[in-house]
Design an enzyme around this catalytic site. Sequence first.
Site, PDB file in Angstrom:
ATOM      1  N   HIS A   5       0.836  -1.215   0.000  1.00 37.18           N
ATOM      2  CA  HIS A   5       0.000   0.000   0.000  1.00 37.18           C
ATOM      3  C   HIS A   5       0.867   1.259   0.000  1.00 37.18           C
ATOM      4  O   HIS A   5       0.685   2.158  -0.844  1.00 37.18           O
ATOM      5  CB  HIS A   5      -0.911  -0.001   1.228  1.00 37.18           C
ATOM      6  CG  HIS A   5      -1.799   1.193   1.332  1.00 37.18           C
ATOM      7  ND1 HIS A   5      -3.084   1.208   0.850  1.00 37.18           N
ATOM      8  CD2 HIS A   5      -1.590   2.441   1.863  1.00 37.18           C
ATOM      9  CE1 HIS A   5      -3.632   2.389   1.064  1.00 37.18           C
ATOM     10  NE2 HIS A   5      -2.742   3.160   1.687  1.00 37.18           N
ATOM     11  N   GLU A   6       1.807   1.323   0.923  1.00 34.74           N
ATOM     12  CA  GLU A   6       2.647   2.520   1.021  1.00 34.74           C
ATOM     13  C   GLU A   6       3.596   2.641  -0.167  1.00 34.74           C
ATOM     14  O   GLU A   6       3.927   3.752  -0.598  1.00 34.74           O
ATOM     15  CB  GLU A   6       3.432   2.504   2.336  1.00 34.74           C
ATOM     16  CG  GLU A   6       2.571   2.469   3.594  1.00 34.74           C
ATOM     17  CD  GLU A   6       1.567   3.607   3.660  1.00 34.74           C
ATOM     18  OE1 GLU A   6       1.814   4.669   3.063  1.00 34.74           O
ATOM     19  OE2 GLU A   6       0.515   3.435   4.314  1.00 34.74           O
ATOM     20  N   HIS A  25       1.886   4.586  -2.856  1.00 36.40           N
ATOM     21  CA  HIS A  25       2.003   6.029  -2.648  1.00 36.40           C
ATOM     22  C   HIS A  25       3.394   6.520  -3.037  1.00 36.40           C
ATOM     23  O   HIS A  25       3.541   7.543  -3.713  1.00 36.40           O
ATOM     24  CB  HIS A  25       1.747   6.378  -1.176  1.00 36.40           C
ATOM     25  CG  HIS A  25       0.344   6.166  -0.719  1.00 36.40           C
ATOM     26  ND1 HIS A  25      -0.754   6.575  -1.446  1.00 36.40           N
ATOM     27  CD2 HIS A  25      -0.151   5.600   0.429  1.00 36.40           C
ATOM     28  CE1 HIS A  25      -1.857   6.279  -0.773  1.00 36.40           C
ATOM     29  NE2 HIS A  25      -1.522   5.679   0.356  1.00 36.40           N
TER      30      HIS A  25
END
Length: 379
Positions: free
Chosen positions: A33-34, A37
Site C-alpha cells: 500500500h505505502e 504512494h
Amino acid sequence: MSQILPAMFGTDSLLVGTIIPFLFVLTVVVFVHEMGHYLVGRWCGIGVRAFSIGFGPELFGFTDRHGTRWKLSAIPLGGYVKFVGDMNVTSTPDAQEAEKLSDEERKVAFHTQPVWKRAATVVAGPLFNFLLTIAVFTVVFTMYGRFVSEPMVAEIRPGSPAAVAGFQPGDRFVSVDGEKVTTFSDVQRLVSGRAGDKLNFVLHRDGKDITLAATPEPMEQTDALGNKLKVGVIGVINDEQLGRPRVVSYSPAGAFVEAVRETGNIIARTGQFFQRFAAGREDKCQLGGPVKIADMAGRAAKLGFEWLVQLVALLSVGIGFLNLLPIPPLDGGHLLFYGIEAVIRRPVSERTMEIFYRIGMLAVLGFMVFVFWNDLFGC
C-alpha cells in the site's frame, strides 16, 4: 530448558504460530500500500521525507541518496509515507513548515503539486492493494487451477426458502437477481451476502427458463480458518452426479483474467457488506481487528503457505477498500477534497479541512475501538 524452547519457538507457540504469520501478512499488505504512494509520488516528482512500516519510535532504518528515511517502527499496525511539506503522516499541509521550505523543496512539496498529481499519488495506495490481490490470485489459479461445479439443484432442504419458492431437483441456475451464473460457486457468492433480500432466480427446467423468487435466510457456517460466519442460504444442495465437480486449469493469461474477475467480485461483496452493516443488517461480529487477523493468520499458516498468501490477498482488498472510503484522514477523504478542489478550482480552506479531519479522525478511532472491542470482549 527442553520444554521451554518448544513452547517459545515451536510451530504451535504464540510467537511462531501466530505472531510471525500475523506480522508477515500485515507487513506485506502495508508495504505494498505505502509503496504505491511512494512510487507514484516519486514518478510525479514529489519529494519523500520518510517511508515507514509501523508507527511510533523507529526501531531501525537508513536514509537513501534522495534523503528519504526508510524505517521500521515499533507499532506494527500500519505505515505511512511522509512527503515534503506534510505536517504529519496524514499528508495534511503545514503552513509553518511550508514557510521554512527552500525554493527547491517547495518545487517538490506535496501540497504545491497539481491536483491530479496529488490524487494519483493518493489513489495509488489502494490501487496497489488491489493489484497485489490480482497478482496473488493469478499465481494461485495458474498453479492450482480452480474447483468448480455445475449450477445444478440436486436436493432441496425441506421448509427452506427454495422449497417454499418451488425449486425442484434437476433445475439449473441461469441467473441470480439479473446476474448470469456459470458455476454453483457463482450462486453461493450472489446469495451468501443477501440474507433477508428477496431475489429473483432464473432456472432452466424441462427445456425452458422459469423465474422464481426466494429470500435467503441467515445460517451460521464455519470457514476453513475457523471463522464463524452468518451467510444467506436458500436451502439447495449440489452433488457429484449433477454438479460434476472438477478442477479447471488456466494459462497465465487466463488466470490473470479470472483473478481480475475474482478481485472485482470481492470488492463488490465488501461494498455490499458495509452497506448492509451501516443499515444494521449484518452481524457486528463479522468485523474484527488485529486480534482476529492474528488468529486467522495463525490458522492459515497451519494449513500451509498458500493459505497464508491467500489471506494476504483478501486482507489487501479489505485495506484498499477501507482506505477509499470518503472519510478524512483516509485516502478517500483526501480524494474527496481533491475532487472538490478540481470543481471549484481552488483548495478547500484550511479551516474546513481541519474540522473534517478532526471529525474523520474521531470516526476512524471509533471504528478501531469498535473492532478491538469485538476482538476482546464483544464476540
